[in-house]
Structure formats: structure tokens, C-alpha cells
Design a protein around this motif. Structure first.
Motif, PDB file in Angstrom:
ATOM      1  N   UNK A  65     -34.248 -29.273  16.490  1.00  0.00           N
ATOM      2  CA  UNK A  65     -32.944 -28.431  15.806  1.00  0.00           C
ATOM      3  C   UNK A  65     -32.720 -27.255  16.719  1.00  0.00           C
ATOM      4  N   UNK A  66     -31.417 -26.863  16.668  1.00  0.00           N
ATOM      5  CA  UNK A  66     -31.117 -25.474  17.795  1.00  0.00           C
ATOM      6  C   UNK A  66     -32.022 -24.208  17.474  1.00  0.00           C
ATOM      7  N   UNK A  67     -32.173 -23.426  18.090  1.00  0.00           N
ATOM      8  CA  UNK A  67     -32.732 -22.380  18.098  1.00  0.00           C
ATOM      9  C   UNK A  67     -32.456 -21.517  16.691  1.00  0.00           C
ATOM     10  N   UNK A  71     -21.855 -28.277  10.314  1.00  0.00           N
ATOM     11  CA  UNK A  71     -22.541 -27.202  11.209  1.00  0.00           C
ATOM     12  C   UNK A  71     -23.491 -26.356  10.527  1.00  0.00           C
ATOM     13  N   UNK A  72     -24.258 -27.138   9.945  1.00  0.00           N
ATOM     14  CA  UNK A  72     -25.392 -26.646   9.234  1.00  0.00           C
ATOM     15  C   UNK A  72     -26.187 -25.779  10.173  1.00  0.00           C
ATOM     16  N   UNK A  73     -26.314 -26.205  11.588  1.00  0.00           N
ATOM     17  CA  UNK A  73     -27.499 -25.105  12.376  1.00  0.00           C
ATOM     18  C   UNK A  73     -26.772 -23.957  12.637  1.00  0.00           C
ATOM     19  N   UNK A 114     -19.429 -29.177  16.715  1.00  0.00           N
ATOM     20  CA  UNK A 114     -20.260 -29.530  15.390  1.00  0.00           C
ATOM     21  C   UNK A 114     -21.738 -29.858  15.722  1.00  0.00           C
ATOM     22  N   UNK A 115     -22.604 -30.213  14.821  1.00  0.00           N
ATOM     23  CA  UNK A 115     -23.783 -30.554  14.779  1.00  0.00           C
ATOM     24  C   UNK A 115     -23.816 -32.236  15.026  1.00  0.00           C
ATOM     25  N   UNK A 116     -22.590 -32.876  15.073  1.00  0.00           N
ATOM     26  CA  UNK A 116     -22.551 -34.217  15.346  1.00  0.00           C
ATOM     27  C   UNK A 116     -23.076 -34.510  16.669  1.00  0.00           C
TER      28      UNK A 116
END
Length: 432
Positions: A115-117, A179-181, A379-381
Motif C-alpha cells: 500500500x502507498x505510504x 483512489x482509496x489510497x 488512480x490506484x488501478x
């Protein structure tokens, strides 16, 4: 991990087949021990979180379990090997390779990723709701039913104050988790983020009652035809108006519903919202709708546009059959983030005429270009499914996906901090 496992299993199957053919033996006992060991190894890797268990691993886990059980039974029965046949060895290997590719496909298309920071002090909680708008009938179905929207909240867990409200709108074919991150990073710094699924515009959405609603085929065809240049400028303009009305009506409804709940609902989510501080943001068509709300709502104090045209700032000039930029000054603080895909269109594609950097009506807006990024890089995709994102892009972006999404999240946070909380300064670089 999925590709690595596929590579290992393919090597094993091919090597095993070659060994059997060279020695002219079945070597069933050795294969049985290897299949039992493979299943045990898979379990150990899962329990130790080297493999993060999820739906993408279900088919592989099931296959390895069945093969291990079959191998165990075979060892217990200890029957003599059947007569060796080269054709049978080759056929079994081909079948196993095909089955392996099939069961590993989900893990390859949707690989596990870090997961991104998340840099904020708050732990983040989530919640989902379905809101029904009794002032609108659903236009995408023949049934008489009210328009509904599904929303997801990301908010500070065990918060002890009130926090600005941020409302997100996804792009065409998108989903509320796109864009949940970004939502998680914002919530960790003291924001209540709500992301909206726009039913029939989203790829799919699931209501609280479990009903899944897929994208509407007519909308999908309209959007595809627009991108192909099928429509005249006038036809495209009226399509834009139709799409934006649906989007902005959904966003207005959700904001108004939340403002009402803040006054009457004891749910901690709503009691932690500062209704005097509202920001909106979105990707692609959702970004266009967010800019529109920044124009039409007095209570929206900041807007982030991620890779979208300013549909609200377009005027169709019928005499010239062309689009021109609105002559009205845009006063809500605005931050634009562009990928290469949109950046190269700003000076050449008619629907981006209002986005031009020399537009005097938006000269106070901040604008950043992520060089090497493609539309879905924002986006997170690109993290969730690189293969799918690259297929939709028609190629691989020339930017590190983690750098791209983490820098985007950092900039969006700084912008909202500056505009809604009065924290720090905001002076983004023109290019990242």
C-alpha cells in the motif's frame, strides 16, 4: 508473486515431463510427494504473509489442496505404477499447464502490492451506506424506483474533534474505491472523506442490501462514441450537459444528506464533520463534476481536478459550431493535476479550451503536470492491476507508479491543508 509462481510451476511440469520421457517411467510416487510438499509450502507462505490471502488465490489454493489430497490417497493405497506411455505424460503435462495458467490468472491480473505510504497520525476507519434520493426517479431502468447512490467513508478513528469534509467523484467506468489510497492518506491527517459510486456510470456498485448494479450499456456506448469522435460538437455538448447533471445531482444530494445528518444523526462519522469546511475532488469525469460544484455551490471552499476538462466552463457557440471558454471568473480555489494523456490535449482538443493555461478566468488556479503518467496512473488501478491499467492505457506509463500516487496524495493533502485548514503554504512545481 503470481507470475513467479506460474514460472516455477511451469518449469516443474516441463522438467517432470522431460524426466519421465527420458527415463520412460511415470515416477508417480515422487510427483505425489512434490505435490503434497507444494501445498504445504503454499500454506506456510500464506500463514507467514509472504502470500497475502485474498480472492485471487482461492482457485490456486483449491487446486493445490485437491492435488495434495489425491497424492495422499495415492500414497496410502500404494498401488503399482500404471504402464508408462509417452503420449499420456505429454497430455497430462499440457492439461496441468493450462489449468495452472487459469487458476493463477486472478493473481497475475490483480497481484498483491504494498500500500502507498500513510503519513498521518490518525488510524483510519471506513463505513459504507446507500442513500436514496426521493426527489429523483432513476432514469436508467424501466422500473419505477428512486435514484440511489452508494457511498464510502474514510475518517479518523477515535477522532476527538471536527474535520473538513471532502467529497470524491470517480471517472467514467470508475468505482468509489478508485483512489482509496488518497482517501486513506487524507483521513489519517484529519479529514472525513466520502467517495460516491454513481450507479450506471460506475463499472459496478454494491448496495447495502447486496444488490450489484453494473454500468449502463447505453452510457458506455455514448462515452466510447464520444472518444471516437462520432458526435458533432453540438451533440457532444448536450451529452456533456446530461452526464454532468447526473453527476452533480448525485454530489449535491450526498453533500446535502450529510449536512442534514450532522444536525440529526448521532453516528460518530457525522459528528466529526466540520460543515464550514467542504472540499470536492474527482478523477476524469468526476473531476469535471467537482469543478462544476466549485462553480455552483457557495459552501464548497476548495476543488481538486484530476485529469479532467472544465465542462462547467464550456460554452457552445452554435454560430461557429465550436466550444469557447466561459467569460465568468472562477473564484473557488482550484488545483489541477494532469497526466501526459490530458496535458498534450490542452491546446488542441476543443473540450479543453477552458483548461488552457492562459485562461484569464482561472488564472489563480494551481496546475501540475505528472510527466510520464497516463490517465489511470492518477488512480490506484496502476497498483491494483498493472496489466489491466496498461491494457486500457495502450502501453506502460513512464513514471514509477508509487512515486506518482504518493506524490499526488501529498500534493492534494497540502492543497486542502492550505485552503481548508490554513496550514502551511502551497506552491507546487509545474512538473513532477
Amino acid at each position: 508473486m503470481g507470475i513467479l509462481l506460474l514460472f516455477i510451476i511451469l518449469i516443474f511440469e516441463i522438467a517432470s515431463a522431460v524426466y519421465c520421457i527420458v527415463t520412460k517411467q511415470n515416477h508417480r510416487k515422487i510427483k505425489n510427494y512434490i505435490r503434497i510438499s507444494t501445498f504445504i509450502t503454499f500454506v506456510i507462505l500464506t500463514l507467514s504473509s509472504v502470500i497475502v490471502w485474498g480472492l485471487q488465490w482461492v482457485m490456486l489454493g483449491t487446486l493445490l489442496l485437491l492435488l495434495a489430497l489425491k497424492a495422499t490417497v495415492s500414497l496410502i493405497r500404494n498401488k503399482e505404477n500404471k504402464k508408462y506411455k509417452t503420449s499420456k505424460i505429454v497430455w497430462k503435462s499440457i492439461v496441468m499447464i493450462v489449468v495452472t495458467v487459469f487458476v493463477l490468472a486472478p493473481a497475475i491480473v490483480f497481484p498483491q502490492y504494498k500500500s502507498p505510504k500513510v503519513t498521518g497520525e490518525y488510524k483510519v476507519a471506513t463505513a459504507t451506506y446507500t442513500y436514496t434520493d426521493k426527489n429523483r426517479m432513476e432514469e436508467f431502468t424501466d422500473k419505477e424506483q428512486y435514484r440511489f447512490v452508494n457511498v464510502g467513508f474514510w475518517y479518523p478513528k477515535n477522532g476527538n474533534g471536527t474535520y473538513p469534509l471532502l467529497v470524491f467523484s470517480h471517472g467514467a467506468y470508475g468505482i468509489k474505491d478508485s483512489n482509496s489510497s488518497t482517501y486513506t492518506e487524507l483521513a489519517s491527517h484529519g479529514y472525513v472523506v466520502v467517495s460516491i459510486d454513481h450507479p450506471y456510470h460506475s463499472f459496478y456498485t454494491r448496495s447495502e442490501d447486496g444488490i450489484v448494479t453494473m454500468i449502463n450499456s447505453d452510457f458506455r456506448k455514448e462515452f466510447e462514441n464520444k472518444n471516437k469522435g462520432v458526435y458533432s460538437n453540438e451533440e457532444e455538448y448536450y451529452l456533456i450537459q446530461k452526464w454532468m447533471k447526473l453527476r452533480t445531482d448525485d454530489m449535491n444530494f450526498v453533500i446535502d444528506t450529510i449536512l442534514t445528518k450532522v444536525k440529526s444523526d448521532n453516528d460518530p462519522i457525522f459528528q466529526h464533520i466540520n460543515t464550514e469546511k467542504i472540499g470536492v475532488f474527482g478523477h476524469s469525469m468526476g473531476g469535471a463534476a467537482s469543478v462544476w460544484l466549485g462553480r455552483t455551490r457557495d459552501d464548497v471552499s476548495a476543488v481538486v481536478n484530476i485529469d479532467a476538462p472544465f465542462f462547467s466552463e464550456l460554452v457552445y457557440n452554435k454560430a461557429d459550431d465550436n466550444f469557447i471558454a466561459s467569460s465568468k471568473t472562477y473564484t473557488t480555489p482550484l488545483f489541477n493535476i494532469y497526466s501526459d494523456d490530458v496535458w498534450r490535449q490542452l491546446d488542441s482538443v476543443p473540450v479543453y479550451v477552458a483548461n488552457k493555461l492562459n485562461n484569464k478566468q482561472l488564472e489563480g488556479a494551481y496546475t501540475t503536470h505528472f510527466k510520464g503518467a497516463k490517465h489511470l496512473s492518477l488512480t490506484d488501478l496502476q497498483l491494483f492491476s498493472p496489466i489491466l491499467a496498461n491494457m486500457l492505457h495502450g502501453g506502460k506509463p513512464n513514471i514509477n507508479p508509487y512515486y506518482c500516487i504518493e506524490k499526488e496524495n501529498e500534493l492534494i493533502l497540502k492543497f486542502f491543508d492550505y485552503e481548508l485548514k490554513g496550514i502551511g503554504h502551497f506552491n507546487p512545481k509545474k512538473t513532477y
